[in-house]
Design an enzyme around this catalytic site. Structure first.
Site, PDB file in Angstrom:
ATOM      1  N   ARG A 118     -33.143 105.625 151.866  1.00 37.03           N
ATOM      2  CA  ARG A 118     -33.433 104.415 152.645  1.00 37.03           C
ATOM      3  C   ARG A 118     -33.004 103.197 151.831  1.00 37.03           C
ATOM      4  NH1 ARG A 118     -38.798 101.118 153.276  1.00 37.03           N
ATOM      5  NH2 ARG A 118     -37.933  99.576 154.687  1.00 37.03           N
ATOM      6  N   HIS A 147     -34.496  93.650 155.599  1.00 40.04           N
ATOM      7  CA  HIS A 147     -35.613  93.747 154.638  1.00 40.04           C
ATOM      8  C   HIS A 147     -35.801  92.351 154.026  1.00 40.04           C
ATOM      9  CE1 HIS A 147     -37.877  96.745 151.875  1.00 40.04           C
ATOM     10  NE2 HIS A 147     -38.197  95.555 151.437  1.00 40.04           N
ATOM     11  N   GLU A 203     -41.544  95.734 157.268  1.00 39.72           N
ATOM     12  CA  GLU A 203     -42.800  95.010 157.071  1.00 39.72           C
ATOM     13  C   GLU A 203     -42.840  93.583 157.607  1.00 39.72           C
ATOM     14  OE1 GLU A 203     -43.915  95.193 152.945  1.00 39.72           O
ATOM     15  OE2 GLU A 203     -44.058  97.364 152.948  1.00 39.72           O
ATOM     16  N   ASN A 257     -45.340 102.172 155.515  1.00 39.61           N
ATOM     17  CA  ASN A 257     -45.311 101.870 154.082  1.00 39.61           C
ATOM     18  C   ASN A 257     -46.751 101.672 153.674  1.00 39.61           C
ATOM     19  OD1 ASN A 257     -42.577 101.592 154.644  1.00 39.61           O
ATOM     20  ND2 ASN A 257     -42.444  99.437 154.047  1.00 39.61           N
ATOM     21  N   TYR A 294     -49.596 101.499 150.168  1.00 40.64           N
ATOM     22  CA  TYR A 294     -49.806 101.520 148.724  1.00 40.64           C
ATOM     23  C   TYR A 294     -51.275 101.674 148.346  1.00 40.64           C
ATOM     24  CZ  TYR A 294     -44.928 100.259 148.277  1.00 40.64           C
ATOM     25  OH  TYR A 294     -43.555 100.293 148.336  1.00 40.64           O
ATOM     26  N   GLU A 342     -42.386 104.130 152.644  1.00 42.47           N
ATOM     27  CA  GLU A 342     -42.584 103.631 151.280  1.00 42.47           C
ATOM     28  C   GLU A 342     -43.947 104.054 150.784  1.00 42.47           C
ATOM     29  OE1 GLU A 342     -42.222  99.421 150.340  1.00 42.47           O
ATOM     30  OE2 GLU A 342     -40.435  99.273 151.602  1.00 42.47           O
TER      31      GLU A 342
HETATM   32  C1  BGC Z   1     -41.799  96.136 150.165  1.00 35.37           C
HETATM   33  C2  BGC Z   1     -40.901  96.349 148.950  1.00 35.37           C
HETATM   34  C3  BGC Z   1     -41.702  96.059 147.691  1.00 35.37           C
HETATM   35  C4  BGC Z   1     -42.843  97.042 147.608  1.00 35.37           C
HETATM   36  C5  BGC Z   1     -43.722  96.899 146.378  1.00 35.37           C
HETATM   37  C6  BGC Z   1     -43.193  96.653 149.992  1.00 35.37           C
HETATM   38  O1  BGC Z   1     -44.079  95.674 150.486  1.00 35.37           O
HETATM   39  O2  BGC Z   1     -41.175  96.617 151.313  1.00 35.37           O
HETATM   40  O3  BGC Z   1     -39.773  95.551 149.076  1.00 35.37           O
HETATM   41  O4  BGC Z   1     -40.916  96.073 146.544  1.00 35.37           O
HETATM   42  O5  BGC Z   1     -43.684  96.878 148.724  1.00 35.37           O
HETATM   43  O6  BGC Z   1     -44.339  95.664 146.342  1.00 35.37           O
END
Ligand code: BGC
Length: 458
Positions: free
Chosen positions: A80, A124, A169, A290, A292, A363
Protein backbone atom coordinates in the site's frame (compact mmCIF):
# COMPACT_ATOMS: atom_id res chain seq x y z
CA UNK A 1 14.55 -12.89 18.34
CA UNK A 2 11.26 -14.57 19.28
CA UNK A 3 9.76 -16.65 16.48
CA UNK A 4 6.13 -16.02 15.64
CA UNK A 5 3.77 -18.54 17.19
CA UNK A 6 0.44 -18.21 15.52
CA UNK A 7 -2.83 -19.86 15.18
CA UNK A 8 -2.72 -19.87 11.39
CA UNK A 9 -4.53 -17.18 9.47
CA UNK A 10 -6.38 -18.31 6.34
CA UNK A 11 -3.97 -19.27 3.56
CA UNK A 12 -5.29 -16.53 1.28
CA UNK A 13 -5.01 -13.83 3.96
CA UNK A 14 -3.20 -10.83 2.42
CA UNK A 15 0.01 -9.74 4.16
CA UNK A 16 1.19 -6.27 3.29
CA UNK A 17 3.03 -3.12 4.25
CA UNK A 18 2.02 0.55 3.93
CA UNK A 19 3.62 3.90 3.15
CA UNK A 20 2.47 7.28 1.81
CA UNK A 21 3.86 9.57 -0.87
CA UNK A 22 4.86 12.65 1.11
CA UNK A 23 6.32 10.54 3.91
CA UNK A 24 8.81 8.65 1.73
CA UNK A 25 9.22 9.98 -1.81
CA UNK A 26 11.24 13.19 -1.49
CA UNK A 27 12.07 14.69 -4.93
CA UNK A 28 9.51 17.40 -4.30
CA UNK A 29 10.73 19.60 -7.13
CA UNK A 30 11.42 16.91 -9.71
CA UNK A 31 9.85 15.99 -13.02
CA UNK A 32 7.10 18.57 -12.93
CA UNK A 33 5.60 17.77 -9.49
CA UNK A 34 3.55 20.72 -8.25
CA UNK A 35 3.62 21.91 -4.62
CA UNK A 36 1.24 20.41 -2.08
CA UNK A 37 -0.30 21.63 1.16
CA UNK A 38 2.48 19.80 3.00
CA UNK A 39 5.29 21.57 1.13
CA UNK A 40 3.76 24.86 2.24
CA UNK A 41 3.13 23.70 5.82
CA UNK A 42 6.65 22.38 6.49
CA UNK A 43 8.07 25.68 5.21
CA UNK A 44 6.28 27.58 7.99
CA UNK A 45 8.67 28.06 10.93
CA UNK A 46 7.84 26.09 14.04
CA UNK A 47 5.37 23.70 12.47
CA UNK A 48 7.51 20.55 12.39
CA UNK A 49 9.77 19.12 15.09
CA UNK A 50 13.41 20.00 14.30
CA UNK A 51 12.27 21.89 11.20
CA UNK A 52 12.21 18.57 9.29
CA UNK A 53 10.64 18.41 5.82
CA UNK A 54 9.72 15.75 3.29
CA UNK A 55 11.94 17.34 0.66
CA UNK A 56 14.17 14.26 0.58
CA UNK A 57 12.53 11.93 3.14
CA UNK A 58 13.53 8.35 2.21
CA UNK A 59 14.42 9.35 -1.34
CA UNK A 60 12.08 6.60 -2.45
CA UNK A 61 11.48 8.44 -5.73
CA UNK A 62 15.01 7.40 -6.72
CA UNK A 63 15.33 4.25 -4.64
CA UNK A 64 12.01 2.52 -5.33
CA UNK A 65 13.78 -0.41 -7.00
CA UNK A 66 15.80 -1.16 -3.87
CA UNK A 67 12.66 -0.75 -1.75
CA UNK A 68 10.71 -3.12 -4.02
CA UNK A 69 13.52 -5.65 -3.73
CA UNK A 70 13.34 -5.42 0.08
CA UNK A 71 9.59 -6.03 -0.04
CA UNK A 72 10.17 -9.07 -2.22
CA UNK A 73 12.62 -10.37 0.37
CA UNK A 74 10.09 -9.67 3.09
CA UNK A 75 7.61 -11.84 1.22
CA UNK A 76 4.58 -9.53 1.31
CA UNK A 77 1.63 -10.13 -1.00
CA UNK A 78 0.73 -6.46 -1.34
CA UNK A 79 2.14 -2.97 -1.01
CA UNK A 80 0.00 0.00 0.00
CA UNK A 81 1.61 3.23 -1.23
CA UNK A 82 -0.06 6.49 -2.20
CA UNK A 83 -0.08 8.50 -5.40
CA UNK A 84 1.02 12.10 -5.05
CA UNK A 85 -1.84 14.05 -6.65
CA UNK A 86 0.47 16.96 -7.46
CA UNK A 87 2.84 14.67 -9.40
CA UNK A 88 -0.09 13.56 -11.57
CA UNK A 89 -1.84 16.94 -11.83
CA UNK A 90 0.58 19.62 -10.60
CA UNK A 91 -2.21 22.13 -9.94
CA UNK A 92 -4.80 19.59 -8.81
CA UNK A 93 -6.85 19.94 -11.98
CA UNK A 94 -6.30 20.11 -15.70
CA UNK A 95 -3.51 18.53 -17.71
CA UNK A 96 -1.71 15.39 -16.65
CA UNK A 97 2.02 15.49 -15.97
CA UNK A 98 3.31 12.54 -18.00
CA UNK A 99 6.55 12.30 -15.99
CA UNK A 100 4.53 11.88 -12.81
CA UNK A 101 2.55 9.01 -14.26
CA UNK A 102 5.81 7.48 -15.55
CA UNK A 103 7.18 7.22 -12.03
CA UNK A 104 4.15 5.26 -10.86
CA UNK A 105 4.25 3.15 -14.03
CA UNK A 106 7.78 2.10 -13.15
CA UNK A 107 6.82 1.44 -9.52
CA UNK A 108 3.67 -0.53 -10.40
CA UNK A 109 5.38 -2.60 -13.09
CA UNK A 110 8.29 -3.36 -10.77
CA UNK A 111 5.90 -4.50 -8.04
CA UNK A 112 3.99 -6.74 -10.42
CA UNK A 113 7.24 -8.26 -11.62
CA UNK A 114 8.19 -8.94 -8.00
CA UNK A 115 4.83 -10.66 -7.42
CA UNK A 116 3.55 -7.92 -5.12
CA UNK A 117 0.03 -6.53 -5.62
CA UNK A 118 0.10 -2.71 -5.92
CA UNK A 119 -2.61 -1.44 -3.54
CA UNK A 120 -2.45 2.33 -3.84
CA UNK A 121 -4.26 5.08 -1.98
CA UNK A 122 -5.27 7.93 -4.27
CA UNK A 123 -4.90 10.58 -1.61
CA UNK A 124 -2.95 10.54 1.66
CA UNK A 125 -3.30 14.20 2.79
CA UNK A 126 -0.95 15.97 0.30
CA UNK A 127 -3.51 18.26 -1.33
CA UNK A 128 -2.23 20.12 -4.41
CA UNK A 129 -1.41 23.61 -3.13
CA UNK A 130 -3.50 25.40 -5.74
CA UNK A 131 -6.59 23.57 -4.49
CA UNK A 132 -5.64 24.20 -0.86
CA UNK A 133 -5.33 27.90 -1.56
CA UNK A 134 -8.80 27.87 -3.07
CA UNK A 135 -10.21 26.56 0.22
CA UNK A 136 -8.95 22.99 0.13
CA UNK A 137 -11.37 20.49 1.61
CA UNK A 138 -13.60 23.22 2.97
CA UNK A 139 -14.44 23.84 -0.67
CA UNK A 140 -16.84 21.37 -2.26
CA UNK A 141 -15.07 21.88 -5.57
CA UNK A 142 -12.06 19.89 -4.30
CA UNK A 143 -14.25 16.79 -4.13
CA UNK A 144 -15.22 17.26 -7.79
CA UNK A 145 -11.55 17.71 -8.74
CA UNK A 146 -10.75 14.51 -6.85
CA UNK A 147 -13.31 12.66 -8.96
CA UNK A 148 -11.53 13.79 -12.13
CA UNK A 149 -8.15 12.81 -10.70
CA UNK A 150 -9.53 9.36 -9.81
CA UNK A 151 -10.76 8.99 -13.37
CA UNK A 152 -7.27 9.71 -14.73
CA UNK A 153 -5.72 7.08 -12.48
CA UNK A 154 -8.46 4.54 -13.20
CA UNK A 155 -8.08 4.99 -16.94
CA UNK A 156 -4.32 4.60 -16.78
CA UNK A 157 -3.97 1.78 -14.26
CA UNK A 158 -7.23 -0.24 -14.15
CA UNK A 159 -5.66 -3.18 -15.99
CA UNK A 160 -2.66 -3.40 -13.65
CA UNK A 161 -3.87 -2.45 -10.19
CA UNK A 162 -5.82 -5.17 -8.38
CA UNK A 163 -6.84 -3.24 -5.24
CA UNK A 164 -7.64 0.45 -4.74
CA UNK A 165 -8.00 2.76 -1.76
CA UNK A 166 -9.65 6.13 -2.31
CA UNK A 167 -8.64 8.27 0.67
CA UNK A 168 -6.57 7.91 3.81
CA UNK A 169 -8.09 8.90 7.14
CA UNK A 170 -10.43 11.81 6.47
CA UNK A 171 -10.71 12.07 10.26
CA UNK A 172 -7.09 13.07 10.78
CA UNK A 173 -7.05 15.59 7.96
CA UNK A 174 -10.30 17.09 9.27
CA UNK A 175 -9.43 17.13 12.97
CA UNK A 176 -5.70 17.80 12.93
CA UNK A 177 -5.45 19.72 9.64
CA UNK A 178 -8.56 21.93 9.72
CA UNK A 179 -9.78 21.57 13.31
CA UNK A 180 -6.67 21.77 15.48
CA UNK A 181 -3.98 23.18 13.18
CA UNK A 182 -1.42 20.49 14.00
CA UNK A 183 -1.07 19.25 10.42
CA UNK A 184 -1.43 20.88 6.99
CA UNK A 185 -3.10 23.17 6.18
CA UNK A 186 -2.75 24.29 9.82
CA UNK A 187 -6.20 25.79 10.43
CA UNK A 188 -7.74 25.78 13.90
CA UNK A 189 -11.44 25.88 13.09
CA UNK A 190 -12.73 23.54 15.78
CA UNK A 191 -16.19 22.28 14.83
CA UNK A 192 -16.21 24.56 11.80
CA UNK A 193 -13.83 22.04 10.22
CA UNK A 194 -16.71 19.59 9.72
CA UNK A 195 -17.49 20.65 6.13
CA UNK A 196 -14.04 19.22 5.29
CA UNK A 197 -15.22 15.85 6.60
CA UNK A 198 -18.26 15.95 4.35
CA UNK A 199 -16.26 16.95 1.28
CA UNK A 200 -13.68 14.23 1.90
CA UNK A 201 -16.47 11.66 2.15
CA UNK A 202 -18.07 13.05 -0.99
CA UNK A 203 -14.69 12.80 -2.75
CA UNK A 204 -14.48 9.18 -1.65
CA UNK A 205 -17.87 8.42 -3.23
CA UNK A 206 -17.05 10.30 -6.43
CA UNK A 207 -13.71 8.50 -6.51
CA UNK A 208 -15.34 5.06 -6.25
CA UNK A 209 -17.68 5.96 -9.11
CA UNK A 210 -14.87 7.39 -11.25
CA UNK A 211 -12.62 4.37 -10.75
CA UNK A 212 -15.47 1.98 -11.59
CA UNK A 213 -16.34 3.98 -14.72
CA UNK A 214 -12.83 3.19 -15.95
CA UNK A 215 -13.03 -0.53 -15.23
CA UNK A 216 -11.17 -0.49 -11.90
CA UNK A 217 -12.51 -2.77 -9.14
CA UNK A 218 -11.82 -4.03 -5.62
CA UNK A 219 -12.13 -0.58 -4.07
CA UNK A 220 -12.09 0.46 -0.41
CA UNK A 221 -11.16 3.33 1.88
CA UNK A 222 -8.59 3.53 4.73
CA UNK A 223 -10.39 5.05 7.71
CA UNK A 224 -8.75 5.61 11.07
CA UNK A 225 -10.69 4.13 13.98
CA UNK A 226 -10.05 3.91 17.69
CA UNK A 227 -12.29 2.45 20.36
CA UNK A 228 -13.48 5.28 22.57
CA UNK A 229 -13.57 4.55 26.27
CA UNK A 230 -15.31 6.95 28.67
CA UNK A 231 -13.12 8.31 31.46
CA UNK A 232 -15.75 7.21 34.02
CA UNK A 233 -19.37 6.14 34.21
CA UNK A 234 -20.46 9.67 35.19
CA UNK A 235 -23.16 11.09 32.98
CA UNK A 236 -20.91 14.00 31.82
CA UNK A 237 -18.05 11.69 30.86
CA UNK A 238 -20.37 9.26 29.09
CA UNK A 239 -21.92 12.09 27.09
CA UNK A 240 -18.57 13.59 26.16
CA UNK A 241 -17.20 10.19 25.11
CA UNK A 242 -20.33 9.50 23.06
CA UNK A 243 -19.97 12.77 21.18
CA UNK A 244 -16.27 12.20 20.58
CA UNK A 245 -16.98 8.66 19.33
CA UNK A 246 -19.41 10.08 16.78
CA UNK A 247 -16.98 12.76 15.65
CA UNK A 248 -13.91 10.56 15.48
CA UNK A 249 -15.41 7.28 14.30
CA UNK A 250 -19.01 7.10 13.14
CA UNK A 251 -19.20 10.34 11.16
CA UNK A 252 -16.65 8.74 8.80
CA UNK A 253 -18.10 5.23 8.70
CA UNK A 254 -21.91 5.56 8.93
CA UNK A 255 -22.38 7.64 5.75
CA UNK A 256 -20.32 5.14 3.74
CA UNK A 257 -21.85 1.99 5.22
CA UNK A 258 -25.41 3.14 5.94
CA UNK A 259 -25.94 6.28 3.85
CA UNK A 260 -26.65 8.52 6.88
CA UNK A 261 -24.75 10.63 9.39
CA UNK A 262 -25.14 9.79 13.08
CA UNK A 263 -28.29 11.63 14.18
CA UNK A 264 -26.57 13.14 17.22
CA UNK A 265 -24.32 15.14 14.89
CA UNK A 266 -27.06 16.93 12.98
CA UNK A 267 -26.65 20.16 15.01
CA UNK A 268 -22.95 20.31 14.09
CA UNK A 269 -23.20 19.55 10.38
CA UNK A 270 -23.82 21.96 7.50
CA UNK A 271 -26.97 21.31 5.43
CA UNK A 272 -26.24 18.26 3.25
CA UNK A 273 -27.23 18.69 -0.41
CA UNK A 274 -29.63 16.07 -1.82
CA UNK A 275 -27.85 13.17 -3.41
CA UNK A 276 -24.58 13.54 -1.52
CA UNK A 277 -25.27 10.68 0.88
CA UNK A 278 -26.22 8.41 -2.02
CA UNK A 279 -22.86 9.21 -3.64
CA UNK A 280 -20.95 8.69 -0.38
CA UNK A 281 -22.60 5.31 0.17
CA UNK A 282 -21.79 4.00 -3.32
CA UNK A 283 -21.07 0.35 -2.48
CA UNK A 284 -17.44 -0.53 -1.84
CA UNK A 285 -15.82 -3.94 -2.08
CA UNK A 286 -14.17 -3.83 1.33
CA UNK A 287 -13.63 -1.41 4.20
CA UNK A 288 -10.14 -0.51 5.45
CA UNK A 289 -9.39 0.19 9.10
CA UNK A 290 -6.24 1.93 10.34
CA UNK A 291 -5.90 1.49 14.07
CA UNK A 292 -3.21 2.06 16.65
CA UNK A 293 -4.70 2.45 20.13
CA UNK A 294 -7.92 3.27 21.97
CA UNK A 295 -8.87 6.77 23.16
CA UNK A 296 -9.97 7.74 26.65
CA UNK A 297 -12.41 10.63 26.68
CA UNK A 298 -14.09 12.61 29.40
CA UNK A 299 -15.98 15.84 29.91
CA UNK A 300 -13.91 19.02 29.45
CA UNK A 301 -11.49 19.50 32.31
CA UNK A 302 -11.52 22.63 34.43
CA UNK A 303 -8.59 24.20 32.57
CA UNK A 304 -10.46 23.50 29.36
CA UNK A 305 -7.53 21.86 27.61
CA UNK A 306 -7.80 18.88 25.32
CA UNK A 307 -5.03 16.52 24.39
CA UNK A 308 -4.93 15.44 20.81
CA UNK A 309 -2.09 13.20 19.72
CA UNK A 310 0.02 14.51 22.56
CA UNK A 311 -0.68 18.16 21.68
CA UNK A 312 -2.40 20.33 24.23
CA UNK A 313 -5.04 22.50 22.64
CA UNK A 314 -6.72 25.58 23.98
CA UNK A 315 -10.24 24.92 23.22
CA UNK A 316 -13.79 25.07 24.22
CA UNK A 317 -14.39 21.54 22.96
CA UNK A 318 -17.18 19.64 24.68
CA UNK A 319 -14.82 16.74 25.48
CA UNK A 320 -11.26 16.20 26.60
CA UNK A 321 -8.84 13.46 25.68
CA UNK A 322 -7.24 11.85 28.71
CA UNK A 323 -4.09 9.86 29.31
CA UNK A 324 -4.82 6.13 29.35
CA UNK A 325 -2.73 4.88 32.27
CA UNK A 326 -1.53 1.43 33.18
CA UNK A 327 -0.42 0.18 29.78
CA UNK A 328 2.98 -0.12 28.11
CA UNK A 329 3.69 2.77 25.76
CA UNK A 330 5.41 3.18 22.42
CA UNK A 331 8.18 5.75 22.02
CA UNK A 332 5.50 8.13 20.67
CA UNK A 333 3.85 7.67 24.08
CA UNK A 334 0.85 5.89 22.61
CA UNK A 335 -0.63 3.19 24.88
CA UNK A 336 -0.35 -0.43 23.74
CA UNK A 337 -3.75 -2.05 24.25
CA UNK A 338 -4.26 -5.02 21.93
CA UNK A 339 -7.59 -6.06 23.47
CA UNK A 340 -9.04 -2.73 22.28
CA UNK A 341 -8.27 -3.82 18.72
CA UNK A 342 -10.47 -6.91 19.13
CA UNK A 343 -13.18 -4.76 20.71
CA UNK A 344 -13.02 -2.31 17.80
CA UNK A 345 -13.37 -4.99 15.13
CA UNK A 346 -16.12 -6.89 16.91
CA UNK A 347 -17.84 -3.53 17.49
CA UNK A 348 -17.87 -2.89 13.73
CA UNK A 349 -19.63 -6.17 13.11
CA UNK A 350 -22.14 -5.46 15.84
CA UNK A 351 -22.85 -1.94 14.57
CA UNK A 352 -23.19 -2.70 10.86
CA UNK A 353 -24.15 -6.40 10.68
CA UNK A 354 -24.80 -7.46 7.10
CA UNK A 355 -24.00 -3.98 5.80
CA UNK A 356 -20.34 -4.46 6.69
CA UNK A 357 -18.23 -5.56 3.73
CA UNK A 358 -15.08 -7.60 4.34
CA UNK A 359 -12.47 -5.68 6.30
CA UNK A 360 -8.81 -5.05 5.67
CA UNK A 361 -6.46 -3.64 8.28
CA UNK A 362 -4.83 -0.96 6.15
CA UNK A 363 -2.53 0.32 8.93
CA UNK A 364 -1.32 -0.85 12.33
CA UNK A 365 2.10 -0.48 13.90
CA UNK A 366 4.18 1.31 16.50
CA UNK A 367 6.82 4.02 16.82
CA UNK A 368 9.81 2.26 18.38
CA UNK A 369 12.95 4.28 17.91
CA UNK A 370 15.69 1.62 18.08
CA UNK A 371 18.66 2.21 15.78
CA UNK A 372 21.45 -0.12 14.58
CA UNK A 373 23.68 -1.41 17.39
CA UNK A 374 27.48 -1.75 17.17
CA UNK A 375 27.08 -4.87 15.02
CA UNK A 376 24.53 -3.23 12.75
CA UNK A 377 21.43 -5.05 14.10
CA UNK A 378 18.25 -3.18 14.97
CA UNK A 379 16.81 -5.14 17.90
CA UNK A 380 13.32 -3.67 17.95
CA UNK A 381 11.77 -6.33 20.13
CA UNK A 382 9.02 -3.93 21.29
CA UNK A 383 7.75 -3.53 17.70
CA UNK A 384 7.64 -7.32 17.44
CA UNK A 385 5.72 -7.49 20.72
CA UNK A 386 3.28 -4.80 19.58
CA UNK A 387 2.65 -6.49 16.25
CA UNK A 388 2.45 -9.96 17.74
CA UNK A 389 -0.14 -8.89 20.29
CA UNK A 390 -2.19 -6.97 17.74
CA UNK A 391 -2.20 -9.88 15.32
CA UNK A 392 -3.42 -12.15 18.11
CA UNK A 393 -6.11 -9.57 18.86
CA UNK A 394 -7.03 -9.48 15.17
CA UNK A 395 -7.24 -13.27 15.02
CA UNK A 396 -9.47 -13.24 18.10
CA UNK A 397 -11.86 -10.91 16.25
CA UNK A 398 -11.80 -13.19 13.21
CA UNK A 399 -12.53 -16.19 15.43
CA UNK A 400 -15.49 -14.21 16.79
CA UNK A 401 -16.86 -13.97 13.24
CA UNK A 402 -15.39 -10.72 11.88
CA UNK A 403 -14.44 -11.14 8.22
CA UNK A 404 -10.93 -9.67 7.87
CA UNK A 405 -9.06 -10.42 4.65
CA UNK A 406 -5.66 -8.83 5.14
CA UNK A 407 -3.22 -6.82 7.26
CA UNK A 408 -0.94 -3.99 6.11
CA UNK A 409 1.74 -3.11 8.62
CA UNK A 410 2.57 0.58 9.08
CA UNK A 411 5.22 1.01 7.91
CA UNK A 412 7.57 -0.62 5.43
CA UNK A 413 10.29 1.77 6.52
CA UNK A 414 11.01 4.68 8.85
CA UNK A 415 9.70 7.88 7.30
CA UNK A 416 8.56 11.49 7.75
CA UNK A 417 6.07 11.29 10.60
CA UNK A 418 4.18 14.51 9.81
CA UNK A 419 4.31 17.13 12.60
CA UNK A 420 7.01 15.21 14.48
CA UNK A 421 9.27 14.92 11.44
CA UNK A 422 11.85 12.13 11.59
CA UNK A 423 11.76 11.86 15.39
CA UNK A 424 9.48 8.78 15.42
CA UNK A 425 10.35 5.55 13.62
CA UNK A 426 7.51 3.26 12.51
CA UNK A 427 9.45 1.11 10.01
CA UNK A 428 10.26 -2.57 9.68
CA UNK A 429 13.31 -1.18 7.90
CA UNK A 430 15.60 1.39 9.50
CA UNK A 431 16.47 4.39 7.32
CA UNK A 432 19.62 6.41 7.97
CA UNK A 433 18.50 9.81 6.71
CA UNK A 434 22.10 11.00 6.19
CA UNK A 435 23.19 8.13 3.95
CA UNK A 436 19.78 6.69 2.94
CA UNK A 437 21.07 3.26 3.96
CA UNK A 438 18.27 0.79 4.57
CA UNK A 439 18.71 -1.77 7.37
CA UNK A 440 16.02 -4.41 7.90
CA UNK A 441 15.22 -4.58 11.61
CA UNK A 442 14.58 -7.71 13.72
CA UNK A 443 10.87 -7.02 13.18
CA UNK A 444 11.39 -7.33 9.41
CA UNK A 445 12.76 -10.87 9.82
CA UNK A 446 10.03 -11.70 12.31
CA UNK A 447 7.30 -10.56 9.88
CA UNK A 448 9.05 -12.45 7.07
CA UNK A 449 8.97 -15.64 9.14
CA UNK A 450 5.35 -15.08 10.10
CA UNK A 451 4.31 -14.71 6.46
CA UNK A 452 6.31 -17.77 5.48
CA UNK A 453 4.76 -19.89 8.24
CA UNK A 454 1.26 -18.82 7.31
CA UNK A 455 1.75 -19.55 3.66
CA UNK A 456 3.11 -22.97 4.52
CA UNK A 457 0.02 -23.53 6.67
CA UNK A 458 2.28 -24.28 9.64
C1 BGC B 1 -1.36 7.84 9.02
C2 BGC B 1 0.12 7.68 8.69
C3 BGC B 1 0.94 7.93 9.95
C4 BGC B 1 0.57 6.89 10.98
C5 BGC B 1 1.32 6.99 12.29
C6 BGC B 1 -1.76 7.26 10.33
O1 BGC B 1 -2.60 8.19 10.98
O2 BGC B 1 -2.14 7.39 7.96
O3 BGC B 1 0.45 8.53 7.65
O4 BGC B 1 2.30 7.96 9.71
O5 BGC B 1 -0.80 7.01 11.29
O6 BGC B 1 1.08 8.19 12.92
Amino acid sequence: MVKPTFPPFPRDFVWGVSTASYQIEGAVNEDGRGPSSWDAFVAEPGRIVNGDTGNVACDHYHRYREDTQLMKELGVDAYRFSFSWSRIQPGGSGPVNAAGLDFYDRLVDGLLEAGIAPSPTLFHWDTPLELEQAGGWLNRDTAERFGEYAQILGRHFADRIPRWITINEPVVLTMLGYGAGIQAPGLSLGFDALPAAHHLLLAHGLGVQALRSQGAGNIGIANNHAVTWPASQNEEDLQAAGLYDNIANWIFADPILTGAYPEELTPFLPPIPDGDLATISTPIDWYGINSYNPTLVGAPTSDDAALIDGHVLDSALPFSLRELEGYPRTDFDWPVVPEAFTELLVGFKERYGDKLPPLFITENGAAINDVPDADGWVKDQRRIDYTDSHLHALKAAMDAGVDVRGYFHWSLMDNFEWAVGFSQRFGLIHVDYQTQKRTPKDSFYWYQELIKQNKAGA
